[in-house]
Write a protein that holds these residues in place. Structure first.
Motif, PDB file in Angstrom:
ATOM      1  N   LEU A  29      -6.021   3.784  -2.760  1.00  0.00           N
ATOM      2  CA  LEU A  29      -5.412   4.813  -1.924  1.00  0.00           C
ATOM      3  C   LEU A  29      -4.658   5.839  -2.769  1.00  0.00           C
ATOM      4  N   SER A  70       1.025   3.647  -3.455  1.00  0.00           N
ATOM      5  CA  SER A  70       0.367   4.946  -3.255  1.00  0.00           C
ATOM      6  C   SER A  70       1.361   6.094  -3.210  1.00  0.00           C
ATOM      7  N   ASP A  78      -6.164  -2.266  -2.774  1.00  0.00           N
ATOM      8  CA  ASP A  78      -6.275  -1.211  -1.781  1.00  0.00           C
ATOM      9  C   ASP A  78      -5.257  -0.111  -2.028  1.00  0.00           C
ATOM     10  N   MET A 118       0.815  -1.200   0.000  1.00  0.00           N
ATOM     11  CA  MET A 118       0.000   0.000   0.000  1.00  0.00           C
ATOM     12  C   MET A 118       0.856   1.260   0.000  1.00  0.00           C
TER      13      MET A 118
END
Length: 460
Positions: free
Chosen positions: A189, A164, A185, A160
């Motif tokens: 994000l 991101s 995810d 993540m």
């Protein structure tokens, strides 16, 4: 909903499971004002909690500690206790059998005596940076033949944080349809545009890249797994690397099930496929072959520096505790120095796969040690639950997987051979599967269902 978004891994689809898209029929304890009209969002955010919606909703309400979330021994081993009896355990990712290794325990014990469980305190940006963290990052970078590496507290947080930090509005993240939840995810994000391509299909990936490049203004990141943790197949990295260079994209490989397991000295899938220098970012987790917690991302120095200063899961998180840093130093030394654990793991995997095939079972075509056994549900959707019950009644603990991870009409049982399993464990498991074939009249998958499996592995 974009094509493919319905088959993501926002949760592992383990058996038994039903994908519940309708509101549950269970009686709800309503608290606070709600709206009675259909298809209107309730005004109480707790409303959903009282029924059987959501992931594994039926089992959350009726089987909270049985088939789902079983209570097992805390210590991973080839045999584990469940509900008062020992089982041969095929559901733990302890690939190299390093859980409980005495030298790793000694390293952790020494770190505990010196640093307790708290040190260092604070984030790496403030008071949590140490020479030991930096030394471990450099060791991982050398192991991966990269310029630099960065540690994360969890592999999930590493994925993540890395994606991101690099992708943002105006960029595009292209994801394999069977990619793990953490990749999705991370894409959400990042707020980048999200596109999918058919699982492990370079031709479809090229179609998506061509589409994205029409009028393109931002960057493109291809995000895939190295070894797909459900099906056990390995990413077609040579073809994907050629495409990312041809279409001016970058490649991120989440190699959770590959690092420590495949490749020279366990470097992972990029090394196994001969493209270690072409993969832009390798993400490894410590929760599988390392039998620990945390993760790392290995890449170029400037890119690594950018991630260190911009990954929210790194900047705003406490530093990885020293007890893990010191024990991981020992683990990395063990698995990068000796190959006998990997050789033993492969022996067990090959014996299990060959034995199951000789019994008439359909075993997945993946090149990793993971053993995926497919069974048709043509005789009824309850077939999977019958198989799971049969195996557990006879001391064999496996994980079942259903749609949307695999095609409908099938159930897949995932077995993870490790260096800790013995020849006797394999023999006993094959004996039970042989009895089950007769007792439940289970045969090889044929016809349309077999074509579905071959298509899943891109064999047709």
């Amino acid at each position: 909903m974009p094509e493919g978004q319905s088959i993501n891994h926002t949760a592992e689809s383990t058996l038994p499971m039903s994908v519940n898209t309708e509101r549950g029929e269970a009686t709800r304890q309503r608290r606070g004002p709600v709206l009675s009209q259909e298809n209107v969002q309730p005004t109480d955010i707790f409303e959903k909690c009282y029924g059987d919606d959501g992931y594994f909703g039926v089992y959350r309400k009726s089987d909270p500690r049985g088939v789902t979330r079983p209570i097992l021994d805390a210590i991973p081993a080839p045999e584990m206790n469940y509900q008062g009896r020992n089982y041969i355990m095929w559901s733990v990712n302890n690939y190299l059998g390093l859980a409980g290794d005495p030298s790793i325990q000694d390293a952790a014990r020494n770190a505990l005596e010196t640093h307790s469980v708290s040190a260092p305190m604070g984030s790496r940006m403030m008071s949590g940076n140490t020479s030991e963290h930096i030394a471990l990052e450099r060791a991982f970078a050398r192991w991966q033949n990269k310029d630099a590496a960065i540690l994360f507290n969890f592999g999930y947080m590493g994925v993540m944080g890395t994606i991101s930090a690099l992708a943002g509005p105006g960029d595009t993240v292209i994801v394999d349809k069977l990619a793990h939840a953490c990749i999705l995810d991370a894409a959400f994000l990042s707020r980048a545009k999200l596109r999918f391509f058919r699982h492990n299909d370079p031709n479809d990936l090229e179609s998506v890249l061509k589409s994205v490049n029409q009028g393109r203004t931002g960057g493109v990141l291809i995000a895939i797994e190295g070894v797909y943790g459900m099906t056990g197949d390995i990413a077609k990295l040579k073809e994907i690397c050629e495409l990312k260079e041809r279409y001016n994209a970058r490649l991120f490989v989440d190699d959770a099930h590959g690092v420590g397991v495949v490749g020279e000295h366990g470097r992972g899938v990029a090394d196994f496929c001969g493209v270690q220098d072409k993969v832009d970012i390798v993400l490894g987790t410590f929760a599988k072959a390392f039998a620990s917690i945390g993760g790392f991302a290995a890449t170029g120095q400037e890119v690594c520096d950018w991630i260190s200063f911009n990954a929210r899961t790194q900047v705003f998180a406490k530093s990885l505790p020293m007890i893990y840093v010191k024990s991981l130093q020992q683990t990395l030394e063990l698995l990068s120095r000796d190959d006998f654990r990997r050789e033993l793991m492969w022996q067990r995997s090959n014996a299990l796969k060959e034995g199951l095939r000789s019994l008439g079972y359909t075993v997945g075509f993946g090149e990793s040690p993971l053993c995926a056994v497919y069974i048709s549900t043509a005789k009824g959707h309850e077939t999977g639950e019958k198989v799971l019950s049969y195996l557990r009644e006879r001391g064999i603990f496996v994980t079942g997987v259903v749609y949307p991870v695999i095609p409908p009409g099938l159930v897949m049982f995932r077995l993870i051979p490790t260096a800790g399993h013995s020849e006797e464990h394999v023999a006993k498991t094959l004996e039970v599967f042989a009895e089950m074939r007769e007792g439940l009249s289970i045969g090889a998958v044929e016809g349309g269902e077999l074509e579905k499996i071959k298509k899943l592995y891109r064999m047709v």
